[in-house]
Structure formats: C-alpha cells, structure tokens
Design an enzyme around this catalytic site. Structure first.
Site, short mmCIF file in Angstrom:
data_model
loop_
_atom_site.label_atom_id
_atom_site.label_comp_id
_atom_site.label_asym_id
_atom_site.label_seq_id
_atom_site.Cartn_x
_atom_site.Cartn_y
_atom_site.Cartn_z
N GLU A 212 -2.25 -1.29 -1.12
CA GLU A 212 -1.32 -1.62 -0.04
C GLU A 212 0.07 -1.78 -0.62
O GLU A 212 0.24 -1.90 -1.84
CB GLU A 212 -1.71 -2.95 0.64
CG GLU A 212 -2.98 -2.94 1.43
CD GLU A 212 -3.26 -4.30 2.08
OE1 GLU A 212 -2.68 -5.31 1.62
OE2 GLU A 212 -4.04 -4.35 3.04
N HIS A 251 -1.51 -8.16 5.29
CA HIS A 251 -1.95 -9.23 4.41
C HIS A 251 -0.77 -9.99 3.82
O HIS A 251 0.32 -9.47 3.67
CB HIS A 251 -2.78 -8.65 3.26
CG HIS A 251 -4.13 -8.19 3.68
ND1 HIS A 251 -4.77 -7.14 3.07
CD2 HIS A 251 -4.97 -8.62 4.65
CE1 HIS A 251 -5.95 -6.95 3.65
NE2 HIS A 251 -6.09 -7.84 4.60
#
Length: 292
Positions: A212, A251
């Site tokens: 990510e 996140h």
C-alpha cells in the site's frame, strides 16, 4: 512444508470465549488447525467447542504444550495479552486488534525482538497455510480464493488479499502460505522479515506482495532482493495507486510522510532489482505465468 504454521502447530487462543474468538476457533478447528487451549480471564473451567479455557496463559501452558497464540482481544488489552504470552515463552503470536496505541506498538515490537519472538499484526486477518491450518479469520471455504499451491503471499490488506489470491487461483496456481502483516503504522513483523521464511520454504516457488501507499516496507523488500536475502521471483501490487496527492485514506499505515511512501517510490525500487509490479490485480496471473 509451511511458513510459520502447519497442522501440527499447537495453538492457544486468547479471548476464545468472546463472539469472534469462539466463532473463529470452531472454523480454525474445522480447517485442521490444532487448537489445544484457550484463555479468558474469569472463564476458567469452561470450554469452547471442546477446547478447555483457562484464566491465564501461564496456567494454560502448564497444562498444555503450546507453540503459538492468536489474540482476539480489544486494542486496549492487546499489549497486556501479548506480554503475557511472551512471558509464558510463546514465540509466535498473531494479533488481530486494530488501533493499538502507537507508543504501545513500539514497546511490543521491541519486546518481541528482544525475546526472539515473531509477533504478526496488529490489524491483520492472520496467517494461513492453505489447506493445512490457519490462525485468524480467512474465508477458506471459498475455493476460488484459497486453493493450495506454491505461491507465497504477504499482505498489508485483508480485502485486497481475497481479490489477489482469487487472481492467483484463476491463473491456475494456488497459495502455499498467506501472511498478513497488518495495516497499522508499526507492524510487529515487517515484509522483509517474512521473506527469509519463503526463501527457505521448498513448497514456495514465488511470492506475491500486496502493499500500500505509506511506509517503507516495500522498499525494504527491494533491498532484501538486492542483497540476495530473497532470490525467488517476486510480484508486487500496491494499493492506493490512484490516491489523490496529500489525501489520507485507508489503513492508518497508509500515510505518506516526508516525501516517502508513494506508489511511484515503491514501484521504482522494486523494478530496479528485477521484481515485477502489477498495476492492477487482474494482471498478476499473467505475470506469474511469465516468470514460472
């Protein structure tokens, strides 16, 4: 062989009497996981799906041999539960809790390293040796997603994991082990620390990394490849490729800071050492076929 867990690994579940703990304890047993004992303070003498429950980890390990512990406890109790497992001599711990305070995450990682233990998480769906055993919560009953094979997977994202492993299966492959390092800012175990396990595993031919934006774990993987720590083929996919510049999203670990952690940074680092990078999950199968 398997990475971290197999059907012989003796698992303790902390928080086994809770809603999530009891639900997934049964699924883990149904999958073949050797769940031997559980712990919930104040619940000693009960059982969950024929798994005995003890008041403390120390009492549980006095009665049963334990190789690994899985935590289904709230974030505010995670540090105490992890330290309790470490103090009892458990060297493999999986932590599902999301949002553990940052300063506690630093303390937990430091303690794990000093004890020579591997703590996986937090904010992870766990680990699974496909077709053998799991610690966590995976929809293993979806054969189009979790089919045994020879591709290792390490991931920061639970939802992307299902999508990517489905593409691996669609291409005619399957997964050997799937390791979720978690999406919080300070993972207790980093990608580069997982790579040597896949390197040593004769049943893993290649690794797919689901990364990510944010952090430097993917760049650390590139360094591991450059230094010869990992020599098998690796394919990376990075979530957040189209994230607007300056936007915080997803996140807690997916935050770009100090000009580092962008998808472009990660792609450049991986490409420089010969790793392949997929721009979308649907091409992962094609890339696997090109390297195997």
């Amino acid at each position: 062989m398997s990475v971290i867990i197999d059907s012989g690994t003796r698992v303790l579940i902390q928080g086994i009497t809770g809603k999530e703990g009891s639900f997934w304890a049964k699924h883990m047993k149904d999958y073949g996981t050797n769940v031997v004992v559980g712990v919930t303070p104040g619940k000693e003498g009960q059982d969950v799906d024929e798994v005995p429950v003890y008041h403390t980890v120390r009492r549980a390990v006095e009665k049963y041999q334990v190789d690994a512990s899985l935590l289904f406890v709230p974030p505010r109790f995670a540090k105490g539960a992890i330290f309790e497992a470490l103090d009892a001599g458990i060297k493999t711990i999986v932590v599902t809790a999301e949002g553990i305070p940052l300063h506690e995450m630093v303390q937990i990682r430091k303690a794990a390293l000093s004890e020579g233990a591997m703590v996986i998480g937090g904010n992870t769906t766990g680990i699974i040796s496909t077709g053998k055993a799991m610690m966590g919560f995976f929809p293993y009953w979806l054969e189009r997603v979790y089919k045994p094979g020879r591709i290792g997977v390490m991931t920061r994202s639970g939802s992307l994991t299902n999508e990517v492993t489905a593409e691996i299966v669609k291409a005619g492959y399957g997964s050997s082990s799937v390791i979720g390092v978690g999406g919080d800012p300070i993972p207790f175990t980093r990608f580069a620390e997982v790579l040597p396990l896949f390197e040593k595993d004769p049943d893993t031919d290649a690794v797919v990394m689901i990364g990510e934006i944010g952090g430097t774990m993917e760049e650390e993987v590139a360094e591991a490849i450059e230094n010869g720590i990992f020599t098998k083929p690796l394919i990376g996919f990075m979530g957040g490729r189209t994230a607007p510049k300056g936007q915080k999203m997803g996140h807690a670990g997916a935050i770009i800071t100090a000009g580092k952690g962008t998808v472009a940074d990660k792609v450049e680092a991986l490409a420089a050492v010969g790793a392949l990078v997929a721009d979308r999950p649907s091409v992962i199968g094609t890339l696997l076929k090109s390297i195997l």
